[in-house]
Design a protein around this motif. Structure first.
Motif, PDB file in Angstrom:
ATOM      1  N   SER A   1      29.815  35.813  -5.476  1.00 55.33           N
ATOM      2  CA  SER A   1      28.611  35.303  -4.816  1.00 55.33           C
ATOM      3  C   SER A   1      27.440  36.222  -5.144  1.00 55.33           C
ATOM      4  O   SER A   1      27.464  37.413  -4.781  1.00 55.33           O
TER       5      SER A   1
ATOM      6  N   GLY B   1      30.767  28.981   0.351  1.00 59.99           N
ATOM      7  CA  GLY B   1      31.108  27.725  -0.309  1.00 59.99           C
ATOM      8  C   GLY B   1      32.560  27.631  -0.728  1.00 59.99           C
ATOM      9  O   GLY B   1      32.865  27.078  -1.795  1.00 59.99           O
TER      10      GLY B   1
ATOM     11  N   GLN C   1      32.237  28.876   4.794  1.00 54.35           N
ATOM     12  CA  GLN C   1      31.143  27.955   4.506  1.00 54.35           C
ATOM     13  C   GLN C   1      29.956  28.689   3.893  1.00 54.35           C
ATOM     14  O   GLN C   1      29.258  28.167   3.019  1.00 54.35           O
TER      15      GLN C   1
END
Length: 341
Positions: free
Chosen positions: A247, A196, A193
């Motif tokens: 990320s 994502g 999470q």
């Protein structure tokens, strides 16, 4: 003519004794060289169609796999009877053919009809080995004081079974018990999470990054270099280094999303023998119409060679069912009965 022969034998009795001795010696030599089939295979010609689909219930197996296959196989030439069984994740169809039918002929016809059936994606039916009802001729277990069951399973699959399958007359070697080794990834929902990501992203990344690719050639004068792309996963480190996403400009690796470990597939059963509640065994199946005495001779030689290789690993091949013992007892009993008679 017959009277003349009888007369000559009466006049030259040494010829009679000589011929008798020759016949006795010839018979004794033939007895030692004769291959004995104590229990001939008298079973019908049968073909089993097996289909494994993980996760499907018996009802879906019956509707989507067993019924379409049965309809396609009903008109196979020489078919005498057909019966099926649908259980969780497994479809089994047993076909019995009329006497005098040739095994490989009907198997070819069955294969042709299976290819014409529309089945769910990824479903691939298979045929049983060409072995009769009495095809099990040798059973053994692998035992060790220092190896665990996972290690014994690896030795069974990569060393013992491939070697036994090389013996002439052996159609297959079936494994029972043990573990099937696999790489396991326990994902952390909080980490996923945070980046994502969903489960599908991880699965897609692993599938796309676990393959070797072939390229072309780069010529350097009279020599050339072959270009290859190496990406096949061989260890937990390789699996953990797979890039799933990015990320903030940094790659997100598989090892960043959970815990990697060695494990085993879900077990469908456990094999126990004597005082050992969890062990591993192999069953040697003989090719139909072969002579078990001849095949077992090759199996015994191969087992002896394998044992020499496994001794440094502290692993023993322990036979506990051997058709050769039954054949010898039967032959000794018949020989004694004939001599006494």
């Amino acid at each position: 003519m017959i009277n003349l022969i009888i007369t000559q034998f009466f006049r030259r009795r040494h010829l009679t004794w000589a011929m008798s001795i020759v016949l006795v010696l010839l018979g004794a030599w033939s007895w030692t060289q004769m291959t004995v089939e104590a229990y001939p295979d008298l079973g019908d010609v049968t073909v089993q169609v097996t289909t494994q689909v993980n996760g499907l219930a018996a009802e879906e197996i019956e509707q989507q796999i067993t019924t379409p296959l049965e309809r396609a196989l009903n008109n196979t030439p020489g078919l005498a009877s057909i019966r099926s069984s649908s259980t969780f994740g497994l479809s089994l169809i047993t076909m019995t053919f009329k006497g005098g039918t040739e095994d490989y002929f009907v198997r070819q016809r069955v294969t042709e009809r299976i290819a014409q059936v529309s089945l769910p994606a990824g479903v691939q039916p298979g045929l049983d080995p060409v072995a009769g009802p009495a095809g099990e001729i040798f059973r053994y277990t692998l035992e060790s004081d220092s190896k665990n069951l996972m290690e014994l399973s690896e030795i069974q699959r990569w060393k013992v079974i491939p070697a036994l399958r090389q013996v002439a007359g052996v159609v297959d070697v079936t494994n029972f018990g043990g573990f099937t080794k696999e790489f396991q990834l326990e994902l952390d929902p909080a980490r996923m999470q945070q980046h994502g990501l969903v489960l599908g992203d991880v699965v897609t990344a692993i599938n796309n990054n676990s393959a070797n690719g072939g390229g072309g050639r780069i010529a350097r004068g009279e020599q050339s270099y072959i270009v290859r792309g190496i990406g096949m996963i061989h260890s937990l480190d390789d699996l953990g280094s797979v890039v799933v996403a990015q990320s903030n400009g940094s790659p997100v690796l598989v090892r960043d999303l959970g815990r990697l470990q060695y494990g085993h597939q879900e077990r469908g059963g456990i094999l126990g023998k004597d005082l050992n509640p969890d062990t591993i065994e192999g069953i040697v199946l003989m090719l139909k119409y072969e002579n078990p005495s001849v095949v077992l001779e090759g199996v015994h030689k191969k087992v002896a060679d394998l044992q020499k290789q496994l001794d440094p690993m502290d692993v023993k091949i322990v036979p506990y069912i051997d058709r050769d013992d039954l054949v010898k007892l039967t032959v000794e009993k018949v020989t004694r009965t004939v001599l006494e008679g």
